[in-house]
Design a protein around this motif. Structure first.
Motif, short mmCIF file in Angstrom:
data_model
loop_
_atom_site.label_atom_id
_atom_site.label_comp_id
_atom_site.label_asym_id
_atom_site.label_seq_id
_atom_site.Cartn_x
_atom_site.Cartn_y
_atom_site.Cartn_z
N VAL A 180 -9.10 0.56 -5.24
CA VAL A 180 -10.00 -0.58 -5.27
C VAL A 180 -10.25 -1.15 -3.87
O VAL A 180 -11.38 -1.43 -3.50
CB VAL A 180 -9.43 -1.70 -6.19
CG1 VAL A 180 -10.26 -2.96 -6.08
CG2 VAL A 180 -9.35 -1.22 -7.62
N LEU A 181 -9.18 -1.32 -3.09
CA LEU A 181 -9.28 -2.02 -1.80
C LEU A 181 -9.51 -1.11 -0.61
O LEU A 181 -9.81 -1.59 0.48
CB LEU A 181 -7.99 -2.83 -1.56
CG LEU A 181 -7.62 -3.86 -2.63
CD1 LEU A 181 -6.25 -4.45 -2.35
CD2 LEU A 181 -8.68 -4.95 -2.71
N GLY A 182 -9.34 0.18 -0.79
CA GLY A 182 -9.46 1.10 0.33
C GLY A 182 -8.15 1.18 1.10
O GLY A 182 -7.09 0.82 0.60
N GLU A 183 -8.24 1.61 2.33
CA GLU A 183 -7.04 1.83 3.15
C GLU A 183 -6.73 0.71 4.14
O GLU A 183 -5.69 0.71 4.75
CB GLU A 183 -7.19 3.15 3.93
CG GLU A 183 -7.26 4.39 3.06
CD GLU A 183 -5.90 4.80 2.48
OE1 GLU A 183 -4.85 4.32 2.95
OE2 GLU A 183 -5.90 5.60 1.53
N ASP A 184 -7.64 -0.25 4.29
CA ASP A 184 -7.51 -1.26 5.34
C ASP A 184 -6.71 -2.48 4.90
O ASP A 184 -7.19 -3.61 4.95
CB ASP A 184 -8.90 -1.68 5.84
CG ASP A 184 -8.84 -2.41 7.16
OD1 ASP A 184 -7.85 -2.26 7.89
OD2 ASP A 184 -9.80 -3.15 7.45
N TRP A 185 -5.49 -2.25 4.45
CA TRP A 185 -4.58 -3.33 4.06
C TRP A 185 -3.17 -2.77 4.03
O TRP A 185 -2.97 -1.57 3.97
CB TRP A 185 -4.97 -3.93 2.71
CG TRP A 185 -4.86 -2.97 1.56
CD1 TRP A 185 -5.72 -1.95 1.26
CD2 TRP A 185 -3.80 -2.88 0.61
NE1 TRP A 185 -5.29 -1.26 0.16
CE2 TRP A 185 -4.11 -1.81 -0.27
CE3 TRP A 185 -2.64 -3.60 0.38
CZ2 TRP A 185 -3.28 -1.44 -1.33
CZ3 TRP A 185 -1.82 -3.25 -0.67
CH2 TRP A 185 -2.14 -2.19 -1.52
N GLU A 186 -2.19 -3.64 4.07
CA GLU A 186 -0.80 -3.20 4.00
C GLU A 186 -0.08 -3.75 2.77
O GLU A 186 0.68 -3.04 2.13
CB GLU A 186 -0.04 -3.61 5.28
CG GLU A 186 -0.55 -2.91 6.53
CD GLU A 186 -0.51 -1.38 6.44
OE1 GLU A 186 0.48 -0.83 5.91
OE2 GLU A 186 -1.49 -0.74 6.88
N LYS A 239 0.86 -1.18 0.00
CA LYS A 239 0.00 0.00 0.00
C LYS A 239 0.90 1.23 0.00
O LYS A 239 1.50 1.57 1.01
CB LYS A 239 -0.92 0.00 1.22
CG LYS A 239 -1.89 1.19 1.23
CD LYS A 239 -2.84 1.13 2.39
CE LYS A 239 -2.13 1.51 3.66
NZ LYS A 239 -3.02 1.60 4.82
N GLU A 240 1.01 1.84 -1.18
CA GLU A 240 1.85 3.03 -1.30
C GLU A 240 1.30 3.92 -2.41
O GLU A 240 1.00 3.44 -3.50
CB GLU A 240 3.31 2.65 -1.58
CG GLU A 240 3.48 1.74 -2.77
CD GLU A 240 4.88 1.15 -2.87
OE1 GLU A 240 5.72 1.42 -2.01
OE2 GLU A 240 5.11 0.42 -3.84
N LYS A 241 1.16 5.16 -2.12
CA LYS A 241 0.58 6.09 -3.09
C LYS A 241 1.59 6.53 -4.15
O LYS A 241 1.21 7.11 -5.15
CB LYS A 241 0.01 7.31 -2.37
CG LYS A 241 -1.16 6.94 -1.49
CD LYS A 241 -1.78 8.13 -0.80
CE LYS A 241 -2.93 7.63 0.06
NZ LYS A 241 -3.67 8.68 0.70
N GLY A 242 2.86 6.20 -3.97
CA GLY A 242 3.91 6.64 -4.88
C GLY A 242 4.09 5.77 -6.11
O GLY A 242 4.87 6.10 -6.99
N THR A 243 3.38 4.62 -6.20
CA THR A 243 3.47 3.78 -7.39
C THR A 243 2.09 3.65 -8.01
O THR A 243 1.07 3.72 -7.32
CB THR A 243 4.00 2.37 -7.06
OG1 THR A 243 3.04 1.70 -6.22
CG2 THR A 243 5.35 2.43 -6.35
#
Length: 171
Positions: free
Chosen positions: A57-63, A44-48
């Protein structure tokens, strides 16, 4: 509602599995699908681009999760996903509720593929049946992979199975 001027083609399906390595083994060795890419870890990274798409798609509740790309002989993609904190037991089979019921593969040796699925930890959910006994040699069966994901096997293409006059029994 205006109908489309042409049917869309099928690109791929995504399947969540509890163990990515076991799933790759099953789907390549038993189903014969090509191993295209992976396993790859997606974080989970906004830079890629892929990280941002997955957040969308998945939201924020994952790593993170693992992904593998496979392909059938006719170029249909199969994405396998494995999430470290997801439920690992077989999904509940409830075709009466809205949602994906099953997918279907095609193999003229339906008996051989069904046996191979069972030998590799899957299940046969019903006897192999003929769609048109005495008229057409088309067969089908529902099975499960070792993770409890239900799918169907046809001996013939979808179009042939459901079109009238597609097979004439020679007398």
């Amino acid at each position: 509602m205006k109908a489309s001027k042409y049917p869309r083609s099928f690109s791929h399906i995504g399947i969540t599995v509890p163990d990515i390595e076991k799933a790759v083994s099953f789907y390549t060795e038993v189903m014969g699908w090509y191993h295209i890419m992976g396993p790859a870890k997606v974080a989970k990274e906004k830079g890629t681009a892929i990280g941002q798409m997955c957040i969308d798609v998945l939201g924020e509740d994952w790593e993170s999760f693992e992904i593998v790309h496979l392909s059938t002989s006719d170029g249909i993609g199969v994405e396998l996903f494995s999430f470290p904190h997801g439920k690992k037991e077989a999904p509940e089979f409830n075709p009466f509720n809205t949602g994906l019921f099953h997918f279907c593969v095609q193999d003229p040796d339906i008996e051989g593929l069904t046996q191979k699925i069972v030998e590799h930890g899957g299940k046969q959910r019903m006897p192999i049946r003929e769609y048109y006994p005495g008229e057409k040699p088309y067969k089908m069966v529902y099975v499960e992979d070792p993770f409890g994901i239900v799918f169907e096997i046809y001996t013939h293409s979808y179009e042939l199975t459901y079109s009238s006059g597609a097979y004439q029994n020679e007398e």
